[in-house]
Scaffold this active site. Structure first.
Site, PDB file in Angstrom:
ATOM      1  CE  LYS A  99      -4.308  -1.653   1.640  1.00 48.00           C
ATOM      2  NZ  LYS A  99      -4.393  -3.044   1.853  1.00 48.00           N
ATOM      3  CD  GLU A 128     -11.304   3.995   0.072  1.00 49.88           C
ATOM      4  OE1 GLU A 128     -11.192   5.016  -0.070  1.00 49.88           O
ATOM      5  OE2 GLU A 128     -10.682   3.230  -0.473  1.00 49.88           O
ATOM      6  CB  SER A 164       0.191  -8.068  -0.575  1.00 52.91           C
ATOM      7  OG  SER A 164      -0.637  -8.966  -0.004  1.00 52.91           O
TER       8      SER A 164
HETATM    9  C1  LIG Z   1      -4.875  -4.215   1.425  1.00 52.09           C
HETATM   10  C2  LIG Z   1      -4.215  -5.437   1.091  1.00 52.09           C
HETATM   11  C3  LIG Z   1      -4.538  -6.299   0.128  1.00 52.09           C
HETATM   12  C4  LIG Z   1      -5.591  -6.149  -0.936  1.00 52.09           C
HETATM   13  O1  LIG Z   1      -5.419  -5.006  -1.616  1.00 52.09           O
HETATM   14  P1  LIG Z   1      -5.110  -5.201  -3.251  1.00 52.09           P
HETATM   15  O2  LIG Z   1      -5.503  -3.866  -4.130  1.00 52.09           O
HETATM   16  O3  LIG Z   1      -5.979  -6.361  -3.827  1.00 52.09           O
HETATM   17  O4  LIG Z   1      -3.600  -5.368  -3.311  1.00 52.09           O
HETATM   18  C5  LIG Z   1      -3.570  -7.581  -0.045  1.00 52.09           C
HETATM   19  N1  LIG Z   1      -2.838  -7.918   0.950  1.00 52.09           N
HETATM   20  C6  LIG Z   1      -2.435  -6.866   2.011  1.00 52.09           C
HETATM   21  C7  LIG Z   1      -1.298  -7.224   2.946  1.00 52.09           C
HETATM   22  C8  LIG Z   1      -3.148  -5.627   2.220  1.00 52.09           C
HETATM   23  O5  LIG Z   1      -2.960  -4.824   2.935  1.00 52.09           O
END
Ligand SMILES: *Cc1c(COP(=O)(O)O)cnc(C)c1O
Length: 409
Positions: free
Chosen positions: A86, A108, A377
């Site tokens: 993010k 949001e 992620s």
């Molecule tokens: C917010 C988040 C996601 C989901 O968001 P995408 O836009 O699909 O990447 C996935 N993994 C983590 C660790 C997140 O914080």
């Protein structure tokens, strides 16, 4: 030439008329930034000094040997500042806000991760920051609310509707309409009206650019498959963009299978038969909705994948057969998380663990000469309450009860 903001028939910008001027200004500022190499250089400099870019690519040697199939590599987006991909998006939008001369950001947030990232960016750039969050989510995600406030943001609990994410989005748009001069709305993922999908995808492309270079260096070849979890789709599109021109690399998006696709308790938009085309939240995509176009309740053990829509960019790639969609269930996800912790010493977020689960299911089909990449992620520390509950860990329970008693006394 395709219409800007459309990916096949998906996407668009369905916005109230009062926002036309604001979106025009945003489109112009974004196009100018994209055309200016010094903007991207400023972004790279910021991400290498304030976040941890380039993030490493880690070879998961123990699990690769254990499963006996493909060599597994992990792209470490968890090592970003605030613990997830993010940061790539919010810091990029922060630079754009600075360029536009605005002084206030709003966002949001559902689980609170995007709120924390936005509050962090606002503190760094000296912007005022207001975060809209459903009242229900404010109660469930207290640790994130705590940090947003300590980072200097104002968190506004939204009491309309179901008091969750979609109500927070509506409220944030209402705010934007009243203060367009000074305020930028920081969209959290590759969804919403144009130019947000294109803009967020551009900032997240840094993941794919690095990954291609790293895998070519370490494995001496391109991967056979790349796995990423899909909530709105930003981490997935981020890494996939590095491999869209090499069709021999198979791209796999993994959605939240929740309690199973037959249970109705999931957030599988493209890997289930339960979604249908619709327009909501300013864009056209496949939504989990009923016959009247009312959004369904979604469910996942991971808050970040618990969303009714999905990026128009991914819907188009899915329709073209360029991305395969699968779903991992909560129990598969917990097993993958457990194995990754015990065998590699890495704690993936519950969201990311969906990508791990699917990759582990499939790694054995491939040869030890093949490489695959899992996009991690984010890190899992944030999930301690949920994970401890899922393990039904008795000493954790005792700790929480003791803490509660301390405050009650
Ligand atoms: C917010 C988040 C996601 C989901 O968001 P995408 O836009 O699909 O990447 C996935 N993994 C983590 C660790 C997140 O914080």
């Amino acid at each position: 030439m395709a219409t800007p903001g459309y990916y096949g028939k998906w996407g668009g910008a369905f916005i109230p008329e009062v926002l036309f001027e604001t979106f025009k200004e945003l489109n112009i500022a974004f196009a100018a930034a994209k055309a200016d190499p010094s903007f991207w250089q400023e972004y790279l400099d910021l991400m290498s000094t304030y976040s941890c870019r380039p993030t490493p690519l880690t070879y998961a040697e123990n699990i690769s040997k254990h499963l006996g199939g493909a060599q597994i590599y992990i792209k470490r987006e968890d090592l970003n500042h605030t613990g997830a991909h993010k940061a790539n998006n919010v810091m990029g939008q922060g630079l754009l806000v600075k360029r536009m001369g605005k002084k206030r950001v709003i966002a949001e947030t559902g689980a609170g991760q995007h709120g924390v990232a936005t509050a962090t960016m606002a503190a760094k750039f000296g912007f005022d920051c207001t975060i809209y969050m459903g009242e229900e989510d404010v109660m469930r995600q207290r640790p994130n609310v705590f940090w947003m406030e300590k980072l200097g943001a104002t968190v506004i609990p939204v009491t309309s509707g179901t008091k969750t994410l979609k109500d927070a989005i509506n409220e944030a748009f209402r705010d934007w309409v009243t203060d367009m001069e000074d305020t930028h709305y920081v969209m959290g993922t590759v969804c919403g009206p144009h130019p947000f999908p294109e803009m967020v995808a551009w900032f997240q492309s840094i993941v794919g650019t690095e990954a291609v270079e790293q895998i070519s260096k370490f494995a001496g070849k391109l991967p056979k498959r790349v796995y990423a979890c899909v909530g709105g789709g930003s981490n997935a599109i981020g890494i996939f963009q590095g491999f869209l021109d090499t069709p021999e690399v198979e791209l796999v998006g993994v959605e939240a299978g929740g309690l199973g696709l037959d249970s109705g308790q999931h957030a599988a938009r493209l890997s289930s038969k339960d979604s249908s085309p619709g327009v909501a939240q300013g864009y056209h995509t496949m939504f989990l909705q009923n016959d009247d176009g009312q959004m369904n309740d979604t469910y996942s053990v991971s808050a970040g994948l618990d969303y009714v829509g999905v990026s128009p960019i991914l819907t188009d790639l899915w329709e073209q057969g360029k991305v395969r969609f699968e779903a991992a269930t909560d129990s598969e996800v917990m097993a993958a998380l457990d194995m990754t912790m015990k065998m590699e010493g890495i704690i993936p977020a519950l969201e990311s663990s969906h990508a791990f689960a699917q990759a582990y299911k499939e790694a054995g089909e491939l040869s030890p000469d093949d490489a695959i990449i899992i996009n991690m992620s984010g890190r899992g520390d944030k999930d301690i309450f949920t994970v401890a509950h899922a393990y039904d860990d008795p000493s954790w329970k005792e700790f929480i009860i003791k803490k509660g008693a301390e405050y009650a006394a």
